[in-house]
Design a protein around this motif. Structure first.
Motif, short mmCIF file in Angstrom:
data_model
loop_
_atom_site.label_atom_id
_atom_site.label_comp_id
_atom_site.label_asym_id
_atom_site.label_seq_id
_atom_site.Cartn_x
_atom_site.Cartn_y
_atom_site.Cartn_z
N SER A 186 22.02 0.07 37.82
CA SER A 186 23.05 -0.68 39.08
C SER A 186 23.28 -1.61 38.14
O SER A 186 24.84 -1.85 38.69
N GLN A 221 25.07 -1.27 47.26
CA GLN A 221 24.17 -0.27 45.24
C GLN A 221 24.53 0.99 45.95
O GLN A 221 24.60 2.06 44.73
N VAL A 270 27.42 -1.82 38.52
CA VAL A 270 27.84 -2.85 39.50
C VAL A 270 29.02 -3.80 38.74
O VAL A 270 29.82 -4.64 39.12
N LEU A 275 22.61 -7.77 42.78
CA LEU A 275 21.33 -6.60 43.84
C LEU A 275 20.19 -7.20 43.95
O LEU A 275 20.21 -6.53 45.03
N ARG A 322 22.18 -3.47 48.99
CA ARG A 322 20.76 -3.37 48.58
C ARG A 322 22.07 -1.36 49.49
O ARG A 322 22.04 -0.66 48.65
#
Length: 427
Positions: free
Chosen positions: A58, A294, A62, A285, A291
């Motif tokens: 992630s 995410q 991201v 994050l 989340r």
């Protein structure tokens, strides 16, 4: 002094020029040295990042999707690898310049273990802690919960019949392999040495996204992998979670952002720019309100390729184990909190003790030397200082895992590696 003399006119012109240049240079940014500007820009602006279809990719995804790499001068592309071996090879040959990687892989590559060419790699950034799991097939539901000792009678029976149980991990010296080995051995089950000798079970390598399909067709009895594949196994009603890895070791190190040592030496500003972008992504994050977004971002077909709801629950610490156990886990996957990203040397030392325990190394490894070479806290500290981030610093405290055995990075590491009842070291 005669102002009309040629010498005096030249002196006045020279003095005026110097004063004018002084005024001009006083308005320029720091970093100008003499007549050349010492730029903070990355030496290599175009960077290709590797990743595997796991939730803990992630921060790289991201940072890419939200333009954080771009903010620090990096033109990023993200490439999904088919397997960890493919990721390692792509980093080694320069097809990618930085990558999501299992802690253990840069150590093994630096040492030339596991049949791969020796290629020194560095870890200036730990991507995440926690959030992996050990899944068992439904065969054991109601018979084995989180204690591997309950699994041993089934292992012994299958071995006696000449058809040993099969367990899968994702890469032999990687994190999933070591968590699975540690779990099995804590139950008195020998997973075998690096080549499989002495094993009570069959231990195979399967890429993360293929775990669920392989269990579905009956090719394995258990596996260790990252999310969302453990949760997906439960959703597909083919298995359940025995234990989450934070239940084995709270806040254990997991994935890293790795570079080859050669690339990092030639491109120090590039590496620091990557770390700065990853820092911003990781802080974002770890805000729980982010989340859901995410999960939507990383679930895309180009990344994990699964429904976002398969990712979200465990990211929020909501653990349905699939066998009736349900709980809210405060030790869910983190990306920034609790000094998450500092590349602690003690983690490499623990890894080396396990590589030693299971016969990946012939004789004692250079615990101090390898840890210092791979875990580059100097680069991490420099990058964080440049953005004014106060990290938690070095942590060399002892760690006690779920079997009650304590690892002290300041103690005799050879003695620790030899202290386990179940082991297969090489002389």
């Amino acid at each position: 002094m005669n102002p009309s003399s040629p010498l005096t006119r030249r002196s006045l012109l020279r003095s005026g020029t110097t004063a004018g240049l002084g005024a001009l240079f006083s308005g320029l940014p720091q970093g100008w040295v003499g007549s050349a500007y010492a730029s903070d820009a990355p030496e290599t602006a175009d960077l290709k990042f590797g990743m595997i279809a796991l939730t803990d990719c992630s921060s790289i995804v991201v940072a890419h999707e939200k333009g954080l790499f771009k903010k620090y001068g990096i033109n990023s592309t993200v490439s999904k690898g088919a397997s960890w071996a493919a990721i390692r090879d792509s980093l080694t040959n320069g097809d990618i310049q930085a990558t999501h990687m299992l802690l253990g892989m840069p150590i093994a590559s630096t040492m030339g273990l596991g049949g791969a060419p020796k290629k020194p790699m560095i870890v200036p950034w730990i991507v995440n802690r926690n959030g992996q799991a050990i899944t068992l097939s439904n065969t054991f539901k109601g018979k084995v919960a989180d204690d591997p000792k309950a699994l041993k009678p089934f292992v012994d029976e299958a071995k006696a019949k000449g058809n040993p149980l099969t367990f899968a991990m994702t890469f032999p010296p990687g994190t999933h392999a070591m968590w699975l080995r540690y779990y099995l051995a804590a139950g008195g089950i020998n997973p075998g040495d690096a080549a499989g000798a002495g094993a009570d079970i069959s231990l195979i390598t399967v890429p993360p996204p293929q775990m669920v399909a392989n269990m579905k067709v009956g090719k394995m009895d258990g596996f260790c992998v990252g999310e969302p594949w453990n949760a997906k196994t439960i959703a597909d009603e083919i298995g359940y979670t025995s234990i989450a890895t934070q239940g084995i070791w709270k806040d254990h190190p997991e994935k890293v952002c790795a570079f080859t040592e050669e690339f990092a030496a030639k491109n120090p500003k590039t590496v620091k720019a990557v770390l700065k972008a990853l820092h911003e992504a990781s802080v974002w994050l770890d805000k729980m309100e982010n989340r859901e977004e995410q999960a939507k971002i990383v679930s895309a077909a180009t990344y994990i390729n699964c429904p976002p709801e398969a990712i979200l629950g465990r990211l929020q610490g909501k653990y349905n184990m699939g066998d009736g156990r349900k709980y809210k886990d405060p030790n869910y996957m983190i990306f920034s909190d609790r000094n998450c990203n500092y590349p602690q040397a003690k983690y490499a030392k623990w890894w080396l003790t396990q590589l030693r325990r299971w016969g990946f190394t012939a004789g004692a490894p250079d615990y101090e030397g390898v840890a210092k070479q791979v875990m580059r806290s100097d680069i991490y500290e420099e990058a964080m200082k440049e953005i004014g981030y106060a990290h938690g610093g070095v942590d060399d405290k002892a760690e006690t895992l779920f079997d009650g055995v304590t690892f002290d990075p300041k103690a005799d590491l050879e003695a620790y590696a030899a202290s386990f009842a179940v082991k297969t070291p090489k002389a």
